[in-house]
Enzyme design. Structure first.
Site, short mmCIF file in Angstrom:
data_model
loop_
_atom_site.label_atom_id
_atom_site.label_comp_id
_atom_site.label_asym_id
_atom_site.label_seq_id
_atom_site.Cartn_x
_atom_site.Cartn_y
_atom_site.Cartn_z
N LYS A 194 6.53 -2.71 1.10
CA LYS A 194 5.71 -3.42 2.11
C LYS A 194 5.08 -4.69 1.53
O LYS A 194 5.04 -5.71 2.18
CB LYS A 194 4.55 -2.54 2.60
CG LYS A 194 4.93 -1.24 3.25
CD LYS A 194 3.71 -0.56 3.88
CE LYS A 194 2.64 -0.13 2.90
NZ LYS A 194 3.01 0.96 2.00
N ARG B 283 -3.79 2.64 8.45
CA ARG B 283 -3.20 3.76 7.72
C ARG B 283 -3.32 5.05 8.53
O ARG B 283 -2.87 6.10 8.09
CB ARG B 283 -4.02 3.94 6.48
CG ARG B 283 -3.60 3.89 5.05
CD ARG B 283 -2.29 3.50 4.58
NE ARG B 283 -2.16 3.73 3.17
CZ ARG B 283 -2.08 2.80 2.23
NH1 ARG B 283 -2.11 1.54 2.55
NH2 ARG B 283 -1.93 3.13 0.96
N ARG C 185 -0.27 0.55 -12.29
CA ARG C 185 -1.46 0.98 -11.56
C ARG C 185 -1.78 2.43 -11.89
O ARG C 185 -0.86 3.24 -12.02
CB ARG C 185 -1.21 0.86 -10.04
CG ARG C 185 -1.38 -0.53 -9.52
CD ARG C 185 -0.86 -0.70 -8.11
NE ARG C 185 -1.28 0.33 -7.18
CZ ARG C 185 -0.99 0.32 -5.88
NH1 ARG C 185 -0.28 -0.68 -5.37
NH2 ARG C 185 -1.39 1.28 -5.09
P1 AMP Z 1 -1.84 0.58 -1.49
O1 AMP Z 1 -1.99 -0.53 -2.48
O2 AMP Z 1 -1.62 0.10 -0.09
O3 AMP Z 1 -0.84 1.60 -1.92
O4 AMP Z 1 -3.27 1.32 -1.44
C1 AMP Z 1 -3.82 1.91 -2.59
C2 AMP Z 1 -4.93 2.85 -2.17
O5 AMP Z 1 -5.98 2.14 -1.48
C3 AMP Z 1 -4.54 3.98 -1.22
O6 AMP Z 1 -3.95 5.09 -1.89
C4 AMP Z 1 -5.89 4.33 -0.58
O7 AMP Z 1 -6.69 5.09 -1.46
C5 AMP Z 1 -6.54 2.95 -0.45
N1 AMP Z 1 -6.21 2.32 0.84
C6 AMP Z 1 -5.43 1.22 1.05
N2 AMP Z 1 -5.39 0.91 2.35
C7 AMP Z 1 -6.16 1.82 2.99
C8 AMP Z 1 -6.50 2.03 4.35
N3 AMP Z 1 -6.03 1.24 5.33
N4 AMP Z 1 -7.33 3.07 4.64
C9 AMP Z 1 -7.84 3.85 3.68
N5 AMP Z 1 -7.54 3.73 2.37
C10 AMP Z 1 -6.70 2.72 2.02
#
Ligand code: AMP
Length: 220
Positions: A13, A88, A162
């Site tokens: 994404k 999400r 990460r």
């Molecule tokens: P990502 O980089 O999109 O994989 O997000 C990393 C982490 O950030 C996720 O595992 C969640 O803990 C948090 N996170 C990101 N976007 C959201 C969202 N829209 N709602 C809640 N937590 C989020």
């Protein structure tokens, strides 16, 4: 133009979202990136967010919505945005619809990048990112290696893995996806906004191919 990127963690994404943001000349907002920046700044909000992110579970909706909407109110978002990682869950999607409606705007398309869980685990374990917030380039030790081992091609910063890209956190993040975020595919399908792209590790379909498909769709 308002585009939502859907898909499991590590489905691409971010990469596709960034390319589309360049192609369409609109901002790219990654909620995960937004949160990682708050964590870096430390402070109380950063600490709260870190606890959720490191466990691979969702940050509470009230905090998430507040921070994303603050970002969406910034000037560079006036003409549209690629939303990557937000919404999400259904509550966030409904809130986003209301937020845009108040501005006489709406989501134009939700792009789903669909990969199996086993492909996702393989891809995430070998993912490395540039931590420089101005750059944020993403690499993969299998299929997108940096020219010089461990160093970002674009800005020379040392690449990192990460914390939540390690195996236990990935499994939790996939579970969170299946319990909460997967419902969004139906949500946008029911509004006739879903554009699903089926991918697999052997298909040879690249992020560039996906971007071209979406560009073609918009030309029509
Ligand atoms: P990502 O980089 O999109 O994989 O997000 C990393 C982490 O950030 C996720 O595992 C969640 O803990 C948090 N996170 C990101 N976007 C959201 C969202 N829209 N709602 C809640 N937590 C989020």
């Amino acid at each position: 133009m308002y585009i939502v990127m859907l898909g499991k963690p590590g489905s691409g994404k971010g990469t596709v979202g960034k390319m589309l943001s360049e192609s369409f000349g609109i901002a790219h907002i990654s909620s995960g990136e937004l949160f990682r920046n708050y964590i870096k700044k430390a402070g109380n909000i950063g600490k709260t967010i870190e606890e959720y992110v490191n466990k691979g579970i969702l940050v509470p909706d009230d905090l998430t919505i507040k921070l994303v909407e603050k970002r969406l109110n910034e000037k560079d978002c006036e003409n549209g945005v690629i939303l990557d990682g937000f919404p999400r869950n259904i509550a966030q999607a409904e809130e986003l619809d209301n937020f845009l409606k108040e501005k006489n705007k709406k989501i134009d398309i939700a792009i789903e990048l669909n990969l199996s869980d086993s492909d996702i685990i393989k891809r995430i374990i070998t993912r490395r990112i540039c931590p420089n917030s101005e750059c944020r380039e993403v690499y993969n030790l299998d299929f997108k290696k940096p020219v010089k081992d461990g160093i970002c091609d674009k800005c020379g910063t040392e690449l990192i893995q990460r914390d939540d890209d390690k195996e236990d956190a990935i499994k939790q993040r996939l579970e969170t996806y299946h319990n909460e975020s997967e419902k969004l595919v139906k949500y946008y399908k029911s509004k006739d906004l879903l554009y699903a792209v089926k991918l697999n590790m052997n298909s040879g379909k690249t992020s560039e191919d996906v971007v071209k498909e979406v560009e073609e769709k918009f030309k029509k």
